[in-house]
Design a protein around this motif. Sequence first.
Motif, PDB file in Angstrom:
ATOM      1  N   LEU A  91       0.836  -1.212   0.000  1.00 48.41           N
ATOM      2  CA  LEU A  91       0.000   0.000   0.000  1.00 48.41           C
ATOM      3  C   LEU A  91       0.868   1.258   0.000  1.00 48.41           C
ATOM      4  O   LEU A  91       0.526   2.257  -0.644  1.00 48.41           O
ATOM      5  CB  LEU A  91      -0.912   0.006   1.230  1.00 48.41           C
ATOM      6  CG  LEU A  91      -2.089  -0.976   1.212  1.00 48.41           C
ATOM      7  CD1 LEU A  91      -2.702  -1.083   2.610  1.00 48.41           C
ATOM      8  CD2 LEU A  91      -3.148  -0.550   0.201  1.00 48.41           C
ATOM      9  N   ALA A  92       1.988   1.192   0.721  1.00 46.22           N
ATOM     10  CA  ALA A  92       2.861   2.362   0.829  1.00 46.22           C
ATOM     11  C   ALA A  92       3.496   2.717  -0.519  1.00 46.22           C
ATOM     12  O   ALA A  92       3.794   3.884  -0.786  1.00 46.22           O
ATOM     13  CB  ALA A  92       3.950   2.114   1.875  1.00 46.22           C
ATOM     14  N   GLN A  93       3.702   1.721  -1.371  1.00 44.75           N
ATOM     15  CA  GLN A  93       4.418   1.945  -2.630  1.00 44.75           C
ATOM     16  C   GLN A  93       3.605   2.665  -3.688  1.00 44.75           C
ATOM     17  O   GLN A  93       4.154   3.230  -4.628  1.00 44.75           O
ATOM     18  CB  GLN A  93       4.816   0.600  -3.254  1.00 44.75           C
ATOM     19  CG  GLN A  93       5.827  -0.188  -2.484  1.00 44.75           C
ATOM     20  CD  GLN A  93       6.132  -1.499  -3.196  1.00 44.75           C
ATOM     21  OE1 GLN A  93       6.692  -1.499  -4.280  1.00 44.75           O
ATOM     22  NE2 GLN A  93       5.746  -2.603  -2.590  1.00 44.75           N
TER      23      GLN A  93
ATOM     24  N   LEU B 154      -3.114   0.875   8.842  1.00 44.31           N
ATOM     25  CA  LEU B 154      -4.153   0.492   7.873  1.00 44.31           C
ATOM     26  C   LEU B 154      -4.928   1.726   7.418  1.00 44.31           C
ATOM     27  O   LEU B 154      -5.165   1.922   6.222  1.00 44.31           O
ATOM     28  CB  LEU B 154      -5.097  -0.537   8.511  1.00 44.31           C
ATOM     29  CG  LEU B 154      -4.462  -1.909   8.762  1.00 44.31           C
ATOM     30  CD1 LEU B 154      -5.331  -2.744   9.695  1.00 44.31           C
ATOM     31  CD2 LEU B 154      -4.231  -2.642   7.451  1.00 44.31           C
ATOM     32  N   LEU B 155      -5.309   2.554   8.376  1.00 47.36           N
ATOM     33  CA  LEU B 155      -6.003   3.812   8.067  1.00 47.36           C
ATOM     34  C   LEU B 155      -5.161   4.655   7.108  1.00 47.36           C
ATOM     35  O   LEU B 155      -5.645   5.138   6.079  1.00 47.36           O
ATOM     36  CB  LEU B 155      -6.237   4.577   9.375  1.00 47.36           C
ATOM     37  CG  LEU B 155      -6.715   6.018   9.312  1.00 47.36           C
ATOM     38  CD1 LEU B 155      -8.183   6.081   8.900  1.00 47.36           C
ATOM     39  CD2 LEU B 155      -6.544   6.701  10.662  1.00 47.36           C
ATOM     40  N   TYR B 156      -3.886   4.804   7.451  1.00 45.30           N
ATOM     41  CA  TYR B 156      -2.988   5.612   6.626  1.00 45.30           C
ATOM     42  C   TYR B 156      -2.740   4.956   5.263  1.00 45.30           C
ATOM     43  O   TYR B 156      -2.504   5.641   4.276  1.00 45.30           O
ATOM     44  CB  TYR B 156      -1.633   5.779   7.329  1.00 45.30           C
ATOM     45  CG  TYR B 156      -1.610   6.720   8.518  1.00 45.30           C
ATOM     46  CD1 TYR B 156      -2.672   7.554   8.826  1.00 45.30           C
ATOM     47  CD2 TYR B 156      -0.474   6.781   9.317  1.00 45.30           C
ATOM     48  CE1 TYR B 156      -2.608   8.411   9.913  1.00 45.30           C
ATOM     49  CE2 TYR B 156      -0.400   7.639  10.404  1.00 45.30           C
ATOM     50  CZ  TYR B 156      -1.475   8.460  10.701  1.00 45.30           C
ATOM     51  OH  TYR B 156      -1.387   9.307  11.766  1.00 45.30           O
ATOM     52  N   GLY B 157      -2.744   3.641   5.228  1.00 46.89           N
ATOM     53  CA  GLY B 157      -2.427   2.946   3.981  1.00 46.89           C
ATOM     54  C   GLY B 157      -3.604   2.901   3.018  1.00 46.89           C
ATOM     55  O   GLY B 157      -3.437   2.984   1.802  1.00 46.89           O
TER      56      GLY B 157
ATOM     57  N   HIS C  85      -5.068   9.904   0.693  1.00 45.33           N
ATOM     58  CA  HIS C  85      -4.674  11.279   1.062  1.00 45.33           C
ATOM     59  C   HIS C  85      -3.850  11.290   2.355  1.00 45.33           C
ATOM     60  O   HIS C  85      -3.243  12.308   2.686  1.00 45.33           O
ATOM     61  CB  HIS C  85      -5.894  12.194   1.189  1.00 45.33           C
ATOM     62  CG  HIS C  85      -6.775  11.876   2.358  1.00 45.33           C
ATOM     63  ND1 HIS C  85      -7.555  10.744   2.422  1.00 45.33           N
ATOM     64  CD2 HIS C  85      -6.968  12.538   3.519  1.00 45.33           C
ATOM     65  CE1 HIS C  85      -8.204  10.744   3.569  1.00 45.33           C
ATOM     66  NE2 HIS C  85      -7.867  11.798   4.261  1.00 45.33           N
ATOM     67  N   LEU C  86      -3.814  10.158   3.065  1.00 49.71           N
ATOM     68  CA  LEU C  86      -2.995  10.057   4.277  1.00 49.71           C
ATOM     69  C   LEU C  86      -1.647   9.390   3.991  1.00 49.71           C
ATOM     70  O   LEU C  86      -0.909   9.046   4.921  1.00 49.71           O
ATOM     71  CB  LEU C  86      -3.762   9.285   5.365  1.00 49.71           C
ATOM     72  CG  LEU C  86      -5.092   9.924   5.793  1.00 49.71           C
ATOM     73  CD1 LEU C  86      -5.870   8.989   6.708  1.00 49.71           C
ATOM     74  CD2 LEU C  86      -4.841  11.260   6.486  1.00 49.71           C
ATOM     75  N   ALA C  87      -1.317   9.208   2.715  1.00 51.86           N
ATOM     76  CA  ALA C  87      -0.095   8.488   2.331  1.00 51.86           C
ATOM     77  C   ALA C  87       1.176   9.039   2.995  1.00 51.86           C
ATOM     78  O   ALA C  87       2.001   8.254   3.474  1.00 51.86           O
ATOM     79  CB  ALA C  87       0.056   8.470   0.809  1.00 51.86           C
ATOM     80  N   PRO C  88       1.361  10.372   3.079  1.00 51.78           N
ATOM     81  CA  PRO C  88       2.603  10.848   3.729  1.00 51.78           C
ATOM     82  C   PRO C  88       2.707  10.395   5.179  1.00 51.78           C
ATOM     83  O   PRO C  88       3.797  10.079   5.669  1.00 51.78           O
ATOM     84  CB  PRO C  88       2.486  12.381   3.648  1.00 51.78           C
ATOM     85  CG  PRO C  88       1.538  12.641   2.527  1.00 51.78           C
ATOM     86  CD  PRO C  88       0.560  11.498   2.544  1.00 51.78           C
TER      87      PRO C  88
ATOM     88  N   ARG D 134       3.651  14.993  11.345  1.00 46.28           N
ATOM     89  CA  ARG D 134       2.505  14.627  12.180  1.00 46.28           C
ATOM     90  C   ARG D 134       2.327  13.111  12.210  1.00 46.28           C
ATOM     91  O   ARG D 134       2.053  12.527  13.264  1.00 46.28           O
ATOM     92  CB  ARG D 134       1.210  15.249  11.651  1.00 46.28           C
ATOM     93  CG  ARG D 134       1.006  16.654  12.080  1.00 46.28           C
ATOM     94  CD  ARG D 134      -0.395  17.139  11.703  1.00 46.28           C
ATOM     95  NE  ARG D 134      -0.534  18.548  12.031  1.00 46.28           N
ATOM     96  CZ  ARG D 134      -0.820  19.002  13.254  1.00 46.28           C
ATOM     97  NH1 ARG D 134      -1.018  18.149  14.241  1.00 46.28           N
ATOM     98  NH2 ARG D 134      -0.904  20.285  13.483  1.00 46.28           N
ATOM     99  N   GLY D 135       2.475  12.486  11.052  1.00 46.56           N
ATOM    100  CA  GLY D 135       2.335  11.029  10.984  1.00 46.56           C
ATOM    101  C   GLY D 135       3.338  10.332  11.887  1.00 46.56           C
ATOM    102  O   GLY D 135       3.015   9.349  12.565  1.00 46.56           O
ATOM    103  N   ALA D 136       4.553  10.860  11.928  1.00 44.43           N
ATOM    104  CA  ALA D 136       5.595  10.251  12.769  1.00 44.43           C
ATOM    105  C   ALA D 136       5.253  10.426  14.250  1.00 44.43           C
ATOM    106  O   ALA D 136       5.391   9.490  15.044  1.00 44.43           O
ATOM    107  CB  ALA D 136       6.945  10.885  12.450  1.00 44.43           C
ATOM    108  N   LEU D 137       4.779  11.627  14.621  1.00 50.67           N
ATOM    109  CA  LEU D 137       4.470  11.873  16.042  1.00 50.67           C
ATOM    110  C   LEU D 137       3.252  11.067  16.496  1.00 50.67           C
ATOM    111  O   LEU D 137       3.217  10.569  17.627  1.00 50.67           O
ATOM    112  CB  LEU D 137       4.234  13.372  16.284  1.00 50.67           C
ATOM    113  CG  LEU D 137       5.497  14.239  16.284  1.00 50.67           C
ATOM    114  CD1 LEU D 137       5.132  15.712  16.402  1.00 50.67           C
ATOM    115  CD2 LEU D 137       6.455  13.849  17.421  1.00 50.67           C
TER     116      LEU D 137
END
Length: 318
Positions: free
Chosen positions: A144-146, A212-215, A219-222, A294-297
Amino acid sequence: MTGTISQSVVSSPITDHDIAAAFPHNGGTPDRGQRLVLARRLQGYYSAYLAGAEAFEDIPRLNEDPQIAAIEQAWLDWEDAQVDPGLLPEQAGEFADWFTDLRDRHVQPEFCQYLAQEATLEEIALFFLAEELVDSRFDDLVALAQIGATGTSKLTMAENYWDEMGEGKLERMHTLLFEHSAKYMRRQLADHAVNLADLECAEVFENANLVLLYGIHRHLAPRGLAAMGVMEYSAPGRFQAMVDGCTRLDVPADVIAYQRIHVHVDADHGAEWLDNVLVPLVNRSPAALREVSRGALVRERVGTAYYDQVWQQMKALR
Ligand SMILES: [Fe+2]
Ligand SMILES: [Fe+2]
């Protein structure tokens, strides 16, 4: 008696009140019971969504369930409210050092020491199976990340994916190695009458749900890329601790193979992910820098809450 952490879709209606109790505004304390209900609901949905093609008739349509959308938005908003904006890097040039600091503090040294030196076999088994919701589908998370990546960034993730595929050897596929070890660990819990279902908690589901949400939502890919970067980098220390703990407890070598492989593989993945995926992305725009950071934090908060909770549950088995 034992069980697996539930991945089934539970479809009792969820009210706005339930959502507000789980994700209160203005710094209120979340209702942990509600939080578990909602996290379990999301997990069921994501599992159904990522099912194989043979399950096509049961795969839910994305964004069609208003309750799922409401839970996701409330959760995203709540997590963002936990982030201290003063901790975000202001310039792309600061990002590599900032991210390195974050992932260096996300390695749980005390927890790792406990795994290596003190944890009993049931405790080790409990932690291993808590990881199942993520590790049993890590290859799909990388896939999904790719999506949408190009050039060196895509190649870096493709190499990571190829490692997940056991470099083309079925018997070395990571998800298969994981399942082999999981069977052994489930037996340990069954032998000690530990019921995994009794240990279900919001933190374990949220740890899996976040990526999973991010993947799933493009639009949450970053954020997804940032979370994966934090996870890859912080994994080797824990895997080494699991190898040490399992060796101390005479766990058979074939059961430890999964953990042993990841000590080195994930160290490479973590370093390359920063240089080749995240740094080029944050250099694109201030907005991308903000989302990645933000994603990292958020991943740091969710991950820390997860390790703290699982550790408590491990010690409660004594
Ligand atoms: Fe892996
Ligand atoms: Fe990895």
